[in-house]
Motif scaffolding. Structure first.
Motif, short mmCIF file in Angstrom:
data_model
loop_
_atom_site.label_atom_id
_atom_site.label_comp_id
_atom_site.label_asym_id
_atom_site.label_seq_id
_atom_site.Cartn_x
_atom_site.Cartn_y
_atom_site.Cartn_z
N SER A 215 9.52 41.08 -44.91
CA SER A 215 9.86 42.50 -44.96
C SER A 215 8.68 43.32 -44.46
CB SER A 215 10.19 42.91 -46.40
OG SER A 215 10.30 44.32 -46.48
N PHE A 216 8.87 44.00 -43.36
CA PHE A 216 7.81 44.85 -42.83
C PHE A 216 7.82 46.23 -43.48
CE2 PHE A 216 5.80 43.13 -38.72
CZ PHE A 216 5.72 41.86 -39.26
N ASP A 217 8.74 46.45 -44.41
CA ASP A 217 8.72 47.70 -45.18
C ASP A 217 7.63 47.67 -46.24
OD1 ASP A 217 10.86 48.64 -43.74
OD2 ASP A 217 12.36 48.11 -45.25
N ASP A 218 7.17 46.49 -46.58
CA ASP A 218 6.15 46.31 -47.62
C ASP A 218 4.84 45.95 -46.93
OD1 ASP A 218 4.47 44.82 -49.57
OD2 ASP A 218 6.16 45.16 -50.92
N GLU A 219 3.83 46.78 -47.09
CA GLU A 219 2.58 46.56 -46.37
C GLU A 219 1.90 45.25 -46.76
OE1 GLU A 219 -0.13 49.71 -47.14
OE2 GLU A 219 -0.17 49.41 -49.32
N ASN A 220 2.06 44.83 -48.01
CA ASN A 220 1.43 43.58 -48.44
C ASN A 220 2.13 42.37 -47.84
OD1 ASN A 220 -0.64 44.54 -50.45
ND2 ASN A 220 1.19 45.49 -51.31
N VAL A 221 3.45 42.45 -47.70
CA VAL A 221 4.20 41.37 -47.07
C VAL A 221 3.94 41.37 -45.57
CG1 VAL A 221 6.49 40.39 -46.65
CG2 VAL A 221 5.97 41.44 -48.87
N ARG A 222 3.90 42.56 -44.96
CA ARG A 222 3.65 42.67 -43.53
C ARG A 222 2.31 42.04 -43.16
NH1 ARG A 222 4.49 47.73 -43.17
NH2 ARG A 222 2.34 48.48 -43.18
N ALA A 223 1.32 42.18 -44.02
CA ALA A 223 -0.01 41.62 -43.75
C ALA A 223 0.01 40.10 -43.69
CB ALA A 223 -0.99 42.10 -44.81
N MET A 224 0.99 39.48 -44.32
CA MET A 224 1.08 38.02 -44.32
C MET A 224 1.41 37.47 -42.93
SD MET A 224 3.08 37.26 -47.89
CE MET A 224 2.48 37.89 -49.46
N ALA A 225 1.94 38.31 -42.06
CA ALA A 225 2.30 37.86 -40.71
C ALA A 225 1.09 37.38 -39.93
CB ALA A 225 2.99 38.99 -39.95
N ASP A 226 -0.09 37.85 -40.30
CA ASP A 226 -1.32 37.46 -39.60
C ASP A 226 -1.91 36.17 -40.15
OD1 ASP A 226 -1.21 39.78 -38.02
OD2 ASP A 226 -2.24 40.95 -39.56
N ASN A 227 -1.28 35.62 -41.18
CA ASN A 227 -1.86 34.44 -41.84
C ASN A 227 -0.85 33.32 -42.01
OD1 ASN A 227 -4.69 35.42 -42.71
ND2 ASN A 227 -3.33 37.05 -43.44
N THR A 228 -0.02 33.13 -41.00
CA THR A 228 0.94 32.04 -41.04
C THR A 228 1.08 31.41 -39.67
OG1 THR A 228 3.25 31.44 -41.50
CG2 THR A 228 2.86 33.65 -40.65
N SER A 229 1.36 30.13 -39.64
CA SER A 229 1.58 29.42 -38.38
C SER A 229 3.05 29.43 -37.97
CB SER A 229 1.11 27.96 -38.51
OG SER A 229 -0.27 27.90 -38.77
N ALA A 230 3.91 29.91 -38.87
CA ALA A 230 5.34 29.92 -38.60
C ALA A 230 5.71 31.04 -37.62
CB ALA A 230 6.11 30.12 -39.91
N GLU A 231 6.90 30.93 -37.07
CA GLU A 231 7.43 32.01 -36.25
C GLU A 231 7.80 33.17 -37.18
OE1 GLU A 231 11.36 33.12 -33.53
OE2 GLU A 231 10.97 31.04 -34.11
N VAL A 232 7.22 34.32 -36.96
CA VAL A 232 7.46 35.47 -37.83
C VAL A 232 8.67 36.25 -37.33
CG1 VAL A 232 6.56 37.67 -38.69
CG2 VAL A 232 5.06 35.66 -38.55
N VAL A 233 9.62 36.49 -38.24
CA VAL A 233 10.76 37.34 -37.97
C VAL A 233 10.72 38.48 -38.97
CG1 VAL A 233 13.28 37.52 -37.87
CG2 VAL A 233 12.14 35.42 -37.09
N ALA A 234 10.57 39.68 -38.48
CA ALA A 234 10.45 40.85 -39.35
C ALA A 234 11.81 41.46 -39.63
CB ALA A 234 9.53 41.89 -38.72
N PHE A 235 11.97 42.03 -40.82
CA PHE A 235 13.17 42.81 -41.11
C PHE A 235 12.76 44.07 -41.81
CE2 PHE A 235 12.71 40.22 -44.93
CZ PHE A 235 13.04 41.09 -45.97
N SER A 236 13.58 45.13 -41.67
CA SER A 236 13.27 46.41 -42.24
C SER A 236 14.56 47.15 -42.56
CB SER A 236 12.41 47.25 -41.27
OG SER A 236 12.28 48.57 -41.73
N LEU A 237 14.56 47.85 -43.67
CA LEU A 237 15.70 48.68 -44.03
C LEU A 237 15.62 50.04 -43.37
CD1 LEU A 237 15.98 47.88 -47.86
CD2 LEU A 237 17.28 46.88 -45.97
N ARG A 238 14.52 50.30 -42.70
CA ARG A 238 14.31 51.60 -42.05
C ARG A 238 14.85 51.62 -40.63
NH1 ARG A 238 7.98 51.71 -43.90
NH2 ARG A 238 8.34 51.91 -46.14
N GLY A 239 15.34 50.48 -40.16
CA GLY A 239 15.90 50.42 -38.82
C GLY A 239 14.86 50.47 -37.73
#
Length: 240
Positions: A215-239
C-alpha cells in the motif's frame, strides 16, 4: 542457521501447545516424526498431549534439539524459559517455515498489516474460489497453516500477525501483501520501529520471482519497497 529441507532426522522442541503447537504435533505425527518434545507453561494444555516432560527437562532439551518451534503466543522476553530461548535463539523457527518447506506447489498469498487482514484474506479466498481455483484461508484467521498440508489446493491464503513473523527463518511467500501500519502490540515489540521491522520480515526471503503488493497510501509500507528483492506492485485507494 540454514533451515534444512530434510527434517526427518532432526530433533525438535515445540514450545506452546495452543492451536499452533497442536497443529505442529499432528503434522509431525502424520510424517512419522518421533524426535520431538512439547511443552506449555499451562498444565491444562500439557494434558492435551501424550508426550509430556517436566519444565526442568524441557529446558535442558532446548540445548540438544536442532530446531525450536515457537508458538506465536510465546513472548520470549516474558517466558519462564527466556534464558534458554535466548541462548538457543538461532534454532527458533515457526510453523510458517515448515509450511513453506513442504508445500512447494501451493501458491501462497500472505497478508499482514495492522488493520483489515481478515477481511482481505476472506475476500481473496472468495475471489479465487469464484474463479474456479482451489483456495483456503488459514493462519491468524483461526485455521493453523499446517492443517493445509496435503490438502488439494492451488492457493493458500494466509493471514499472519507480527507475532507469527517475529521468528520466521525462511518463509518465502509467492505474493506478500502489506496493507497498513499503525502502532500496535508495542508491549511485545517495544516500539513502533521494531513492530514495523517485524512486519517487514514478510518480505525478507522473497526474490525477484515473487511479488510484494504494498500500500503506497501508507508511508511506512511504501518505504519497504526500497528494501525487498521482490517485484513491487503498488496499490492505492487514492487512484494515484
Amino acid at each position: 542457521m540454514t533451515l534444512s529441507k530434510t527434517l526427518s532426522k532432526k530433533k525438535f522442541a515445540i514450545y506452546g501447545i495452543g492451536a499452533t503447537g497442536l497443529s505442529v504435533i499432528r503434522y509431525f505425527q502424520s510424517l512419522g516424526f518421533k524426535n520431538f518434545y512439547a511443552w506449555d507453561d499451562i498444565a491444562k494444555k500439557r494434558r492435551q498431549i501424550k508426550k509430556k516432560t517436566s519444565i526442568k527437562n524441557f529446558s535442558k532439551k532446548l540445548n540438544t534439539v536442532d530446531y525450536i518451534i515457537l508458538s506465536p503466543g510465546i513472548n520470549v522476553n516474558k517466558s519462564k524459559l527466556k534464558k534458554q530461548l535466548l541462548k538457543n535463539k538461532r534454532k527458533i523457527i515457526t510453523d510458517l517455515d515448515l509450511f513453506y518447506l513442504h508445500n512447494p506447489n501451493v501458491i501462497s498469498i500472505v497478508v499482514t498489516g495492522t488493520n483489515g487482514k481478515s477481511t482481505t484474506v476472506k475476500l481473496i479466498e472468495s475471489m479465487l474460489r469464484c474463479g474456479g481455483r482451489r483456495a483456503q484461508a488459514a493462519g491468524n484467521v483461526g485455521t493453523p497453516v499446517l492443517s493445509l498440508v496435503g490438502a488439494p489446493l492451488d492457493f493458500a491464503v494466509l493471514e499472519v500477525s507480527s507475532f507469527q513473523l517475529e521468528a520466521t527463518e525462511c518463509f518465502q511467500p509467492n505474493i506478500a501483501v502489506i496493507l497498513n501500519l499503525s502502532p500496535d502490540h508495542l508491549d511485545r515489540h517495544g516500539n513502533f520501529e521494531r513492530y514495523a521491522e517485524t512486519k517487514q520480515r514478510l518480505l525478507a526471503h522473497q526474490d525477484p520471482t515473487n511479488i510484494a503488493l504494498l500500500s503506497f497510501d501508507d508511508e511506512n509500507v511504501r518505504a519497504m519497497a526500497d528494501n525487498t528483492s521482490a517485484e513491487v506492485v503498488a496499490f492505492s485507494l487514492r487512484g494515484e
